[in-house]
Enzyme design. Sequence first.
Site, PDB file in Angstrom:
ATOM      1  N   HIS A   1      45.808  46.441  53.423  1.00 45.36           N
ATOM      2  CA  HIS A   1      47.257  46.307  53.625  1.00 45.36           C
ATOM      3  C   HIS A   1      47.980  45.899  52.335  1.00 45.36           C
ATOM      4  O   HIS A   1      49.201  45.968  52.279  1.00 45.36           O
ATOM      5  CB  HIS A   1      47.576  45.352  54.795  1.00 45.36           C
TER       6      HIS A   1
ATOM      7  N   GLY B   1      34.316  40.798  40.267  1.00 44.31           N
ATOM      8  CA  GLY B   1      34.486  42.194  39.881  1.00 44.31           C
ATOM      9  C   GLY B   1      35.798  42.754  40.365  1.00 44.31           C
ATOM     10  O   GLY B   1      36.670  42.020  40.831  1.00 44.31           O
ATOM     11  N   ASP B   2      35.892  44.075  40.234  1.00 45.89           N
ATOM     12  CA  ASP B   2      37.126  44.776  40.560  1.00 45.89           C
ATOM     13  C   ASP B   2      36.773  45.901  41.536  1.00 45.89           C
ATOM     14  O   ASP B   2      35.968  46.765  41.194  1.00 45.89           O
ATOM     15  CB  ASP B   2      37.696  45.343  39.240  1.00 45.89           C
ATOM     16  N   PHE B   3      37.353  45.874  42.729  1.00 46.11           N
ATOM     17  CA  PHE B   3      36.942  46.890  43.703  1.00 46.11           C
ATOM     18  C   PHE B   3      37.479  48.289  43.389  1.00 46.11           C
ATOM     19  O   PHE B   3      37.182  49.241  44.081  1.00 46.11           O
ATOM     20  CB  PHE B   3      37.179  46.475  45.160  1.00 46.11           C
TER      21      PHE B   3
ATOM     22  N   ASP C   1      34.958  39.299  44.737  1.00 42.64           N
ATOM     23  CA  ASP C   1      36.399  39.135  44.503  1.00 42.64           C
ATOM     24  C   ASP C   1      36.600  38.985  43.010  1.00 42.64           C
ATOM     25  O   ASP C   1      35.639  39.037  42.226  1.00 42.64           O
ATOM     26  CB  ASP C   1      36.957  37.915  45.270  1.00 42.64           C
TER      27      ASP C   1
HETATM   28  N1  SAH Z   1      39.705  38.756  52.448  1.00 42.32           N
HETATM   29  C1  SAH Z   1      40.305  37.443  52.222  1.00 42.32           C
HETATM   30  C2  SAH Z   1      41.394  37.441  51.168  1.00 42.32           C
HETATM   31  C3  SAH Z   1      42.560  38.389  51.396  1.00 42.32           C
HETATM   32  S1  SAH Z   1      43.789  38.300  50.114  1.00 42.32           S
HETATM   33  C4  SAH Z   1      40.812  36.895  53.530  1.00 42.32           C
HETATM   34  O1  SAH Z   1      40.865  37.618  54.521  1.00 42.32           O
HETATM   35  O2  SAH Z   1      41.158  35.712  53.582  1.00 42.32           O
HETATM   36  C5  SAH Z   1      43.328  39.701  49.098  1.00 42.32           C
HETATM   37  C6  SAH Z   1      42.175  39.430  48.155  1.00 42.32           C
HETATM   38  O3  SAH Z   1      41.962  40.589  47.353  1.00 42.32           O
HETATM   39  C7  SAH Z   1      42.430  38.279  47.194  1.00 42.32           C
HETATM   40  O4  SAH Z   1      41.417  37.310  47.331  1.00 42.32           O
HETATM   41  C8  SAH Z   1      42.394  38.953  45.821  1.00 42.32           C
HETATM   42  O5  SAH Z   1      41.854  38.144  44.789  1.00 42.32           O
HETATM   43  C9  SAH Z   1      41.530  40.151  46.078  1.00 42.32           C
HETATM   44  N2  SAH Z   1      41.720  41.235  45.098  1.00 42.32           N
HETATM   45  C10 SAH Z   1      42.886  41.768  44.657  1.00 42.32           C
HETATM   46  N3  SAH Z   1      42.677  42.740  43.764  1.00 42.32           N
HETATM   47  C11 SAH Z   1      41.325  42.822  43.616  1.00 42.32           C
HETATM   48  C12 SAH Z   1      40.477  43.683  42.842  1.00 42.32           C
HETATM   49  N4  SAH Z   1      40.986  44.625  42.047  1.00 42.32           N
HETATM   50  N5  SAH Z   1      39.125  43.524  42.957  1.00 42.32           N
HETATM   51  C13 SAH Z   1      38.607  42.570  43.775  1.00 42.32           C
HETATM   52  N6  SAH Z   1      39.369  41.750  44.561  1.00 42.32           N
HETATM   53  C14 SAH Z   1      40.703  41.881  44.471  1.00 42.32           C
END
Ligand code: SAH
Length: 332
Positions: free
Chosen positions: A241, A222-224, A203
């Site tokens: 979503h 990191g950044d996905f 995350d």
């Molecule tokens: N999967 C978790 C969180 C969902 S909220 C759950 O089900 O509880 C969405 C998550 O995506 C957040 O934690 C946010 O920090 C992460 N996120 C948003 N943009 C991101 C990116 N570019 N790279 C990595 N994570 C990211």
Amino acid sequence: MSEQASPQDQILGIVNNYWQGCAVGAAAELEIADHLADGPLDIAALAERTKTHASSLYRMLRALESTGIFTQVSSGAFANTPASECLRRRAPNSSWAWLRVTLSSNGMVNNGWRGLMVSLKEGKPGFEELNGCTGWEYMQANPEQGAVFNEAMRDLAAAITPAVTGSYDWGRFPVIADLGGGVGSQLIDILDAHPDCRGVLFDQPQVITQAPEHRRMEPLGGDFFSNIPQADAYLLRWILHDWDDAQARAILKNVHAAAKPGAALMIVESVIPESAEFDMGKWMDLNMMVMAGGRERTANEFRVLFDQAGFDFEEIVETPSPLSIVVGKARD
Ligand code: SAH
């Protein structure tokens, strides 16, 4: 059987539901249920602790009491009820953080819904139009709100997490990467149920620092959209979503580039039914529209997205929760 409400009553009831929402949001913001955790307090003491105007606070609590949230144990002295217990920040079934985010005056999601008309007219996330930044940027700039958002995700998922863990044989995957895994609640639950699995919690750097430690879980910031770790299965719960189709496709293509052929894609989300029935996913879809420009998807929309990103669509596994597991497999 209760008689069905008349069409007019159904509509007027919505106005009252909205007002109840505003009052519950204010009660959460003032942390009233936590102030009552050790026993009843009279209105003067409660007003002092919450820095509010006593008779106004009394009127709000009297209205909430009429819906079963808080009760007067003697004239002007309030106590918690089972419903108001859920408003306590640290109660086991707490909804505090989610209420704080959705219904409180400065809650992020409340803020986003004020942009519904902007979304409807312009097809853009209302939140961004009103705030001049994305929700993620907003949380980076307001770490306190970000922390409450992460708490809300964890609480909201409290019943979903074990349902997802128990609905699939996760033990078949030696390494599971949870992409956008937040504070790791789903991954940790899976690892606890499968002692031979290891996990990568991926995350944004400022989010993973809030996750608890686990011996078999490696936190990775990191950044996905750019770099994704190697794993046998990729779990994405409540991720796609948040994004429109082009962005969701970009994330999945990135996963495909990192994945070995045959790696599993495990998308945990609502699957919107094609029929007209009430489904919470249809409402969460609006939430995604105003907050992030994202969307909930039908089975067919997932199928198309998987195909475009290089994954075979395998099956949809329902769980005893509102979310399903949409399973895919990386093609060569
Ligand atoms: N999967 C978790 C969180 C969902 S909220 C759950 O089900 O509880 C969405 C998550 O995506 C957040 O934690 C946010 O920090 C992460 N996120 C948003 N943009 C991101 C990116 N570019 N790279 C990595 N994570 C990211």
